[in-house]
Design a protein around this motif. Structure first.
Motif, PDB file in Angstrom:
ATOM      1  N   VAL A   1      -6.358   4.193   4.416  1.00 46.85           N
ATOM      2  CA  VAL A   1      -6.935   2.929   4.862  1.00 46.85           C
ATOM      3  C   VAL A   1      -6.883   2.883   6.374  1.00 46.85           C
ATOM      4  CG1 VAL A   1      -6.768   0.419   4.759  1.00 46.85           C
ATOM      5  CG2 VAL A   1      -6.192   1.787   2.742  1.00 46.85           C
ATOM      6  N   ILE A   2      -8.007   2.579   6.986  1.00 44.97           N
ATOM      7  CA  ILE A   2      -8.086   2.475   8.441  1.00 44.97           C
ATOM      8  C   ILE A   2      -8.389   1.026   8.782  1.00 44.97           C
ATOM      9  CG2 ILE A   2      -9.278   3.271  10.506  1.00 44.97           C
ATOM     10  CD1 ILE A   2      -9.861   5.876   8.941  1.00 44.97           C
ATOM     11  N   ILE A   3      -7.440   0.367   9.439  1.00 43.00           N
ATOM     12  CA  ILE A   3      -7.530  -1.059   9.721  1.00 43.00           C
ATOM     13  C   ILE A   3      -7.955  -1.240  11.171  1.00 43.00           C
ATOM     14  CG2 ILE A   3      -6.273  -3.242   9.763  1.00 43.00           C
ATOM     15  CD1 ILE A   3      -4.331  -2.035   7.719  1.00 43.00           C
ATOM     16  N   VAL A   4      -9.072  -1.947  11.350  1.00 43.68           N
ATOM     17  CA  VAL A   4      -9.615  -2.166  12.696  1.00 43.68           C
ATOM     18  C   VAL A   4      -9.036  -3.454  13.253  1.00 43.68           C
ATOM     19  CG1 VAL A   4     -11.702  -2.411  14.086  1.00 43.68           C
ATOM     20  CG2 VAL A   4     -11.730  -0.972  12.017  1.00 43.68           C
TER      21      VAL A   4
ATOM     22  N   LEU B   1       0.839  -1.203   0.000  1.00 47.07           N
ATOM     23  CA  LEU B   1       0.000   0.000   0.000  1.00 47.07           C
ATOM     24  C   LEU B   1       0.870   1.247   0.000  1.00 47.07           C
ATOM     25  CD1 LEU B   1      -2.918   1.176   0.224  1.00 47.07           C
ATOM     26  CD2 LEU B   1      -2.553   1.215   2.698  1.00 47.07           C
ATOM     27  N   SER B   2       1.913   1.241   0.810  1.00 51.82           N
ATOM     28  CA  SER B   2       2.829   2.383   0.842  1.00 51.82           C
ATOM     29  C   SER B   2       3.523   2.556  -0.497  1.00 51.82           C
ATOM     30  CB  SER B   2       3.867   2.167   1.955  1.00 51.82           C
ATOM     31  OG  SER B   2       4.833   3.203   1.958  1.00 51.82           O
ATOM     32  N   LEU B   3       3.868   1.437  -1.144  1.00 51.68           N
ATOM     33  CA  LEU B   3       4.558   1.489  -2.426  1.00 51.68           C
ATOM     34  C   LEU B   3       3.727   2.189  -3.496  1.00 51.68           C
ATOM     35  CD1 LEU B   3       7.158   0.549  -3.898  1.00 51.68           C
ATOM     36  CD2 LEU B   3       5.911  -1.534  -4.530  1.00 51.68           C
TER      37      LEU B   3
ATOM     38  N   THR C   1      -3.611   3.265   8.851  1.00 52.90           N
ATOM     39  CA  THR C   1      -3.562   3.508  10.291  1.00 52.90           C
ATOM     40  C   THR C   1      -4.398   2.441  10.978  1.00 52.90           C
ATOM     41  OG1 THR C   1      -3.407   5.897   9.905  1.00 52.90           O
ATOM     42  CG2 THR C   1      -3.997   5.185  12.121  1.00 52.90           C
ATOM     43  N   PHE C   2      -3.948   1.985  12.154  1.00 58.16           N
ATOM     44  CA  PHE C   2      -4.681   0.991  12.925  1.00 58.16           C
ATOM     45  C   PHE C   2      -5.510   1.667  14.007  1.00 58.16           C
ATOM     46  CE2 PHE C   2      -1.296  -1.472  11.059  1.00 58.16           C
ATOM     47  CZ  PHE C   2      -1.863  -2.716  10.824  1.00 58.16           C
ATOM     48  N   VAL C   3      -6.695   1.128  14.236  1.00 57.52           N
ATOM     49  CA  VAL C   3      -7.536   1.567  15.346  1.00 57.52           C
ATOM     50  C   VAL C   3      -8.080   0.332  16.050  1.00 57.52           C
ATOM     51  CG1 VAL C   3      -8.199   3.753  14.256  1.00 57.52           C
ATOM     52  CG2 VAL C   3      -9.595   1.709  13.875  1.00 57.52           C
TER      53      VAL C   3
ATOM     54  N   ILE D   1     -11.024   4.054   3.429  1.00 54.46           N
ATOM     55  CA  ILE D   1     -11.634   2.726   3.466  1.00 54.46           C
ATOM     56  C   ILE D   1     -11.361   2.123   4.840  1.00 54.46           C
ATOM     57  CG2 ILE D   1     -11.734   0.430   2.438  1.00 54.46           C
ATOM     58  CD1 ILE D   1     -10.645   1.612  -0.137  1.00 54.46           C
ATOM     59  N   ILE D   2     -12.409   1.661   5.482  1.00 57.06           N
ATOM     60  CA  ILE D   2     -12.309   1.031   6.800  1.00 57.06           C
ATOM     61  C   ILE D   2     -12.457  -0.472   6.609  1.00 57.06           C
ATOM     62  CG2 ILE D   2     -13.253   0.930   9.126  1.00 57.06           C
ATOM     63  CD1 ILE D   2     -14.409   3.759   8.608  1.00 57.06           C
TER      64      ILE D   2
END
Length: 206
Positions: free
Chosen positions: A201-204, A51-53, A59-61, A147-148
């Protein structure tokens, strides 16, 4: 004065009809040996790297409602006036899609908040179920996209991804990675040329 030539739609239709009546045999798709496709010991980290590439950020939550706190740390989100969210329990929107039939009405959207079904480690993509979208154009017309997605919902490769959606019966679905980019002009990379300028992108965790 020369008159513009009109397309011969009758001839075009006749050609297309002839093509549609032709049966073309094609070889069957090869069987995929699962032992030969790439897998990862830590698919989440591989997803983050890919994703960074491609220019995205993650970010994680600990819980979906914390996603709004993450976004509010981004200046362009704090300043946003028109936010559409299909995940209002996590991030409330400021604009409703109810009663809007014309996709052009979304041309000035600042942010779109989408729900991801699962991540793909090998390319940093996320599968979006079209049944969650009142208009498919929302993913591509917004200036910024968030996107979550759940951390546990991840596969290593696209073979596994297609196995997962093999029986998908929705009206529309798409793998999204990003942000949008092109280098067609003078081989100079430009972000946001054909879609979102930023993908968050927000990763739960779960």
């Amino acid at each position: 004065m020369n008159q513009p030539l009109e397309a011969d739609t009758t001839a075009r239709r006749a050609i297309l009809d002839r093509l549609n009546t032709r049966t073309i045999s094609a070889p069957p798709l090869p069987d995929v040996d699962p032992s030969q496709v790439i897998t990862y010991d830590d698919p989440v980290q591989e997803f983050l790297d890919k994703l960074s590439l491609v220019g995205g950020e993650a970010t994680f939550v600990d819980a979906a409602p914390q996603a709004e706190e993450v976004l509010r740390q981004i200046p362009v989100f704090r300043e946003a006036k028109r936010v559409v969210s299909v995940f209002p329990e996590a991030v409330p929107g400021t604009m409703s899609t109810d009663g809007i039939d014309d996709p052009h009405a979304f041309a000035t959207i600042d942010w779109m908040i989408a729900r991801g079904e699962f991540m793909v480690a090998e390319n940093g993509a996320i599968w979006i179920d079209g049944n969650t979208l009142p208009h498919r154009v929302l993913l591509f017309i917004a200036q910024y996209l968030a996107i979550i997605v759940s951390q546990s919902q991840i596969v290593s490769n696209m073979h596994q991804a297609y196995d997962r959606i093999e029986n998908y019966d929705g009206r529309y679905g798409v793998f999204v990675s990003g942000p949008s980019k092109t280098a067609d002009i003078e081989q100079s990379l430009v972000l946001g040329a054909h879609g979102c300028r930023k993908l968050q992108v927000i990763i739960v965790r779960d």
